[in-house]
Design a protein around this motif. Structure first.
Motif, PDB file in Angstrom:
ATOM      1  N   PHE A  54      33.096  32.347 -31.871  1.00  0.00           N
ATOM      2  CA  PHE A  54      31.942  32.504 -30.983  1.00  0.00           C
ATOM      3  C   PHE A  54      31.595  31.158 -30.355  1.00  0.00           C
ATOM      4  N   ARG A  55      31.454  31.151 -29.031  1.00  0.00           N
ATOM      5  CA  ARG A  55      31.081  29.923 -28.327  1.00  0.00           C
ATOM      6  C   ARG A  55      29.594  29.972 -28.051  1.00  0.00           C
ATOM      7  N   ARG A  66      21.901  36.270 -22.610  1.00  0.00           N
ATOM      8  CA  ARG A  66      21.960  34.833 -22.353  1.00  0.00           C
ATOM      9  C   ARG A  66      21.918  34.484 -20.868  1.00  0.00           C
ATOM     10  N   ASP A  77      26.038  34.751 -16.028  1.00  0.00           N
ATOM     11  CA  ASP A  77      26.044  34.985 -17.476  1.00  0.00           C
ATOM     12  C   ASP A  77      26.582  33.728 -18.150  1.00  0.00           C
ATOM     13  N   ASP A  78      26.380  33.648 -19.468  1.00  0.00           N
ATOM     14  CA  ASP A  78      26.847  32.447 -20.174  1.00  0.00           C
ATOM     15  C   ASP A  78      28.358  32.421 -20.279  1.00  0.00           C
ATOM     16  N   ALA A  85      34.492  37.015 -20.968  1.00  0.00           N
ATOM     17  CA  ALA A  85      35.637  37.185 -21.871  1.00  0.00           C
ATOM     18  C   ALA A  85      36.587  38.186 -21.210  1.00  0.00           C
ATOM     19  N   THR A  86      36.447  39.481 -21.512  1.00  0.00           N
ATOM     20  CA  THR A  86      37.318  40.484 -20.869  1.00  0.00           C
ATOM     21  C   THR A  86      36.872  40.804 -19.446  1.00  0.00           C
ATOM     22  N   GLY A  87      35.642  40.457 -19.112  1.00  0.00           N
ATOM     23  CA  GLY A  87      35.113  40.775 -17.785  1.00  0.00           C
ATOM     24  C   GLY A  87      34.457  42.146 -17.713  1.00  0.00           C
ATOM     25  N   THR A 108      31.690  43.379 -19.021  1.00  0.00           N
ATOM     26  CA  THR A 108      30.244  43.369 -18.788  1.00  0.00           C
ATOM     27  C   THR A 108      29.933  43.031 -17.328  1.00  0.00           C
TER      28      THR A 108
HETATM   29  P1  5GP Z   1      33.093  40.536 -21.748  1.00  0.00           P
HETATM   30  O1  5GP Z   1      32.381  41.751 -21.268  1.00  0.00           O
HETATM   31  O2  5GP Z   1      33.507  39.635 -20.598  1.00  0.00           O
HETATM   32  O3  5GP Z   1      34.245  40.843 -22.636  1.00  0.00           O
HETATM   33  O4  5GP Z   1      32.095  39.720 -22.674  1.00  0.00           O
HETATM   34  C1  5GP Z   1      31.112  38.913 -22.114  1.00  0.00           C
HETATM   35  C2  5GP Z   1      29.774  39.216 -22.695  1.00  0.00           C
HETATM   36  O5  5GP Z   1      29.800  39.090 -24.104  1.00  0.00           O
HETATM   37  C3  5GP Z   1      28.762  38.230 -22.169  1.00  0.00           C
HETATM   38  O6  5GP Z   1      27.520  38.891 -21.927  1.00  0.00           O
HETATM   39  C4  5GP Z   1      28.660  37.202 -23.276  1.00  0.00           C
HETATM   40  O7  5GP Z   1      27.325  36.735 -23.423  1.00  0.00           O
HETATM   41  C5  5GP Z   1      29.111  37.922 -24.529  1.00  0.00           C
HETATM   42  N1  5GP Z   1      30.079  37.130 -25.327  1.00  0.00           N
HETATM   43  C6  5GP Z   1      31.313  37.511 -25.728  1.00  0.00           C
HETATM   44  N2  5GP Z   1      31.903  36.549 -26.458  1.00  0.00           N
HETATM   45  C7  5GP Z   1      31.050  35.524 -26.510  1.00  0.00           C
HETATM   46  C8  5GP Z   1      31.101  34.197 -27.097  1.00  0.00           C
HETATM   47  O8  5GP Z   1      32.065  33.754 -27.733  1.00  0.00           O
HETATM   48  N3  5GP Z   1      30.007  33.419 -26.920  1.00  0.00           N
HETATM   49  C9  5GP Z   1      28.939  33.856 -26.206  1.00  0.00           C
HETATM   50  N4  5GP Z   1      27.906  32.995 -26.070  1.00  0.00           N
HETATM   51  N5  5GP Z   1      28.864  35.071 -25.654  1.00  0.00           N
HETATM   52  C10 5GP Z   1      29.903  35.905 -25.789  1.00  0.00           C
END
Ligand code: 5GP
Length: 177
Positions: free
Chosen positions: A24-25, A64, A124-125, A128-130, A132
């Motif tokens: 987790f970042r 975030r 967004d902060d 990752a996969t995009g 969201t």
């Molecule tokens: P995605 O939909 O791109 O896979 O995930 C992005 C969403 O998950 C963002 O809203 C983000 O805040 C959260 N997220 C996923 N992994 C991390 C992480 O390692 N650190 C943080 N701060 N947020 C994450």
């Protein structure tokens, strides 16, 4: 360059959260640091993927994206739209669901949050996969707005998240392995 290194030095990496195998970042220490917060807001603005004249509002993704989106919006003279997780907003809302590794999730806005033709920058902060950011884009466009680009603080490399963003421009300050 120095500023970028300073930001990176403040991001905390937490192995095994929220589950095993994930690192987790955590960018909360950036916000907690007076110099870090100032650098973050300045860097986000300098890295904007489109000029400020090309959007009317900033949409932040829960939760975030809520921590710096309104500050950016206020500084740029824009409005702020909160894209929330399902079930938090009073009616009327519109939603968009998306697939998670296990199951589905959805994001929501109030029906009148986005007027027709409004141009929106999504923040967004982390991407990752995009999934969201893509769901938020579809939601804003379903509501009649146009998403013109994305500003992220961090990008996880190797997941091709940016490929989900319909070819729209994006910026991310820090790439993480
Ligand atoms: P995605 O939909 O791109 O896979 O995930 C992005 C969403 O998950 C963002 O809203 C983000 O805040 C959260 N997220 C996923 N992994 C991390 C992480 O390692 N650190 C943080 N701060 N947020 C994450």
């Amino acid at each position: 360059q120095q500023d970028a290194e300073y930001l990176v030095s403040l991001v905390r990496s937490v192995p095994g959260f929220p589950k095993e195998g994930i690192i987790f970042r955590d960018f909360m220490p950036v916000l907690a640091d007076p110099k870090g917060l100032k650098i973050l807001l300045k860097a986000l603005e300098e890295a904007l993927p489109v000029s400020p004249s090309e959007f009317d509002s900033i949409a932040g993704l829960e939760s975030r994206g809520f921590l710096f989106g309104p500050a950016m919006a206020a500084h740029l003279g824009k409005g702020f739209i909160a894209v929330r997780k399902a079930g938090k907003l009073p009616p009327e809302t519109i939603g968009e669901s998306y697939d998670l590794e296990y199951g589905t999730a959805s994001v929501e806005i109030e029906t009148d949050a986005v007027q027709a033709g409004k141009r929106v920058l999504i923040v967004d902060d982390l991407i990752a996969t995009g999934g969201t950011a893509k769901a938020a884009t579809d939601l804003i466009e379903k509501a009649g707005g146009t998403v013109v680009g994305f500003s992220f603080v961090m990008r996880l490399d190797g997941l091709d998240g940016l490929d989900k963003l319909d070819g729209k421009p994006s910026s991310s300050l820090i790439a993480m392995p």
